[in-house]
Design an enzyme around this catalytic site. Structure first.
Site, PDB file in Angstrom:
ATOM      1  N   HIS A 136       0.800  -1.001  -0.081  1.00  0.00           N
ATOM      2  CA  HIS A 136      -0.212   0.077   0.155  1.00  0.00           C
ATOM      3  C   HIS A 136       0.689   1.389   0.046  1.00  0.00           C
ATOM      4  CE1 HIS A 136      -3.620  -2.212   0.474  1.00  0.00           C
ATOM      5  NE2 HIS A 136      -3.489  -2.814   1.604  1.00  0.00           N
ATOM      6  N   ASP A 173      -2.470 -10.718  -2.324  1.00  0.00           N
ATOM      7  CA  ASP A 173      -3.305 -10.021  -1.043  1.00  0.00           C
ATOM      8  C   ASP A 173      -4.746  -9.835  -1.354  1.00  0.00           C
ATOM      9  OD1 ASP A 173      -2.119  -8.683   1.734  1.00  0.00           O
ATOM     10  OD2 ASP A 173      -3.830  -7.644   0.764  1.00  0.00           O
ATOM     11  N   HIS A 175      -6.267  -7.251  -0.627  1.00  0.00           N
ATOM     12  CA  HIS A 175      -6.322  -5.932  -0.906  1.00  0.00           C
ATOM     13  C   HIS A 175      -5.703  -5.633  -2.035  1.00  0.00           C
ATOM     14  CE1 HIS A 175      -6.993  -6.075   3.748  1.00  0.00           C
ATOM     15  NE2 HIS A 175      -7.708  -5.549   3.347  1.00  0.00           N
ATOM     16  N   ASP A 254      -4.566 -12.689   3.529  1.00  0.00           N
ATOM     17  CA  ASP A 254      -5.646 -12.348   3.928  1.00  0.00           C
ATOM     18  C   ASP A 254      -6.778 -12.622   3.165  1.00  0.00           C
ATOM     19  OD1 ASP A 254      -4.499 -10.538   2.272  1.00  0.00           O
ATOM     20  OD2 ASP A 254      -4.790  -8.825   3.914  1.00  0.00           O
TER      21      ASP A 254
HETATM   22 ZN   LIG Z   1      -4.100  -7.015   2.647  1.00  0.00          ZN
END
Ligand SMILES: [Zn+2]
Length: 317
Positions: A136, A173, A175, A254
């Protein structure tokens, strides 16, 4: 040489963002314990990373971003000795303690050290059990538990310092790797492939339509078979066409069914399958070279089991 490297460091457990924060040092303890009791650790070549230099971080980040983080770390140290707070918050879910800046340099350094070793042929592939995570982190901004973008830095390093012409970053991931996208969009030497739950954090999902990005949004509750299908139909043809000379994996776990941070339904066998497919791509184009860096994964048991499954395929055990 077909050894698998395992990079970790005590600094990765000293960075913490406050009591009860899900991106916690215990994540690494859970991974280490699992690899130890299953015997997988015995099959890995454990190596110490060296910290990234500021010049190396600058391959992917602006000078002001780096200086701001270092300055914040210095101020925090002064504040603590004057009886002030133990953490500074950068956003609502991202904070530093006095070890965070050094840990972030070491986390990027692990990705770079692993890159050096696979390009030198000392290792076939490597996993960095490192934190803070990175995907991120944008060129000029820390966010979402991330400070420096470990895979983006290492990808640029492989191109700029080792003279590779094409690499790939594969992000598994739950995200979207918005920071990686922010840094690599438009750099045709780097193919970025990802799937990610959408709509979800970070808001907006993929924001760029640059041709070197293959970021595939999937709805909540998508399970393994659908993810495997999109990888076979979309990722693999693009990866084969790109012919990456090294594959970086943003290895977040995740998207596991048991991980409440997201709502996707992957299981360990899916992570093993994905790793196997990427390993085959790497064998075809990259002399087998893969550098995998830990990103998310917050349910400690499923995280540890998923890393084990990933490493069993990487190390062939
Ligand atoms: Zn994540």
């Amino acid at each position: 040489m077909n050894a698998t490297g395992y990079y970790t460091h005590p600094l990765f457990r000293k960075h913490e963002m406050g009591t009860g924060h899900p991106e916690c040092p215990e994540r690494l303890a859970a991974i280490d314990d699992r690899l130890l009791i299953t015997g997988v650790l015995d099959a890995l070549e454990q190596r110490d990373p060296t910290p990234a230099s500021v010049a190396e971080i600058e391959l992917a980040h602006g000078r002001m971003h780096i200086a701001a983080l270092r300055g914040l770390s210095d101020f925090l140290r002064e504040d603590i000795s004057a009886g002030g707070p133990t953490h500074y918050h950068i956003d609502s879910d991202t904070a530093i303690n006095t070890h965070s800046y050094q840990a972030a340099l070491m986390s990027a350094g692990a990705a770079i050290s692993a890159t050096d070793a696979v390009i030198a042929g000392e290792l076939e592939n490597a996993f960095c059990a490192a934190r803070p995570p990175g995907h991120h982190a944008c060129r000029d901004k820390a966010m979402g538990f991330c400070f420096f973008n470990n895979v983006a830095i290492a990808a640029k390093y492989a191109l700029e310092r080792h003279g590779l012409e094409r690499v790939a970053i594969v992000d598994i991931d739950v995200h979207h790797g918005n920071g990686t996208e922010n840094i690599v969009a438009g750099d045709d030497r780097i193919l970025m492939c990802s799937f990610y739950q959408h709509p979800f954090y970070p808001e907006g999902g993929s924001l760029s339509d640059a041709p070197n990005l293959l970021n595939v949004p999937v709805p909540a509750y998508t399970r393994g078979p659908a993810i495997r299908e999109l990888i076979e139909q979309q990722w693999l043809p693009r990866l084969d066409a790109h012919q990456p000379q090294l594959i970086f994996i943003s290895a977040g776990f995740d998207a596991h069914r048991e991980d409440d941070m997201g709502q996707l339904g992957l299981v360990e066998q899916d992570y093993a399958w994905i790793t196997q497919k990427l390993k085959e791509v790497a064998k075809r184009h990259a002399k087998g070279r893969i550098v995998s860096c830990l990103e998310g994964g917050y349910e400690l048991s499923s995280l540890a089991r998923s890393v084990e499954a990933h490493l069993r395929v990487l190390a062939d055990v």
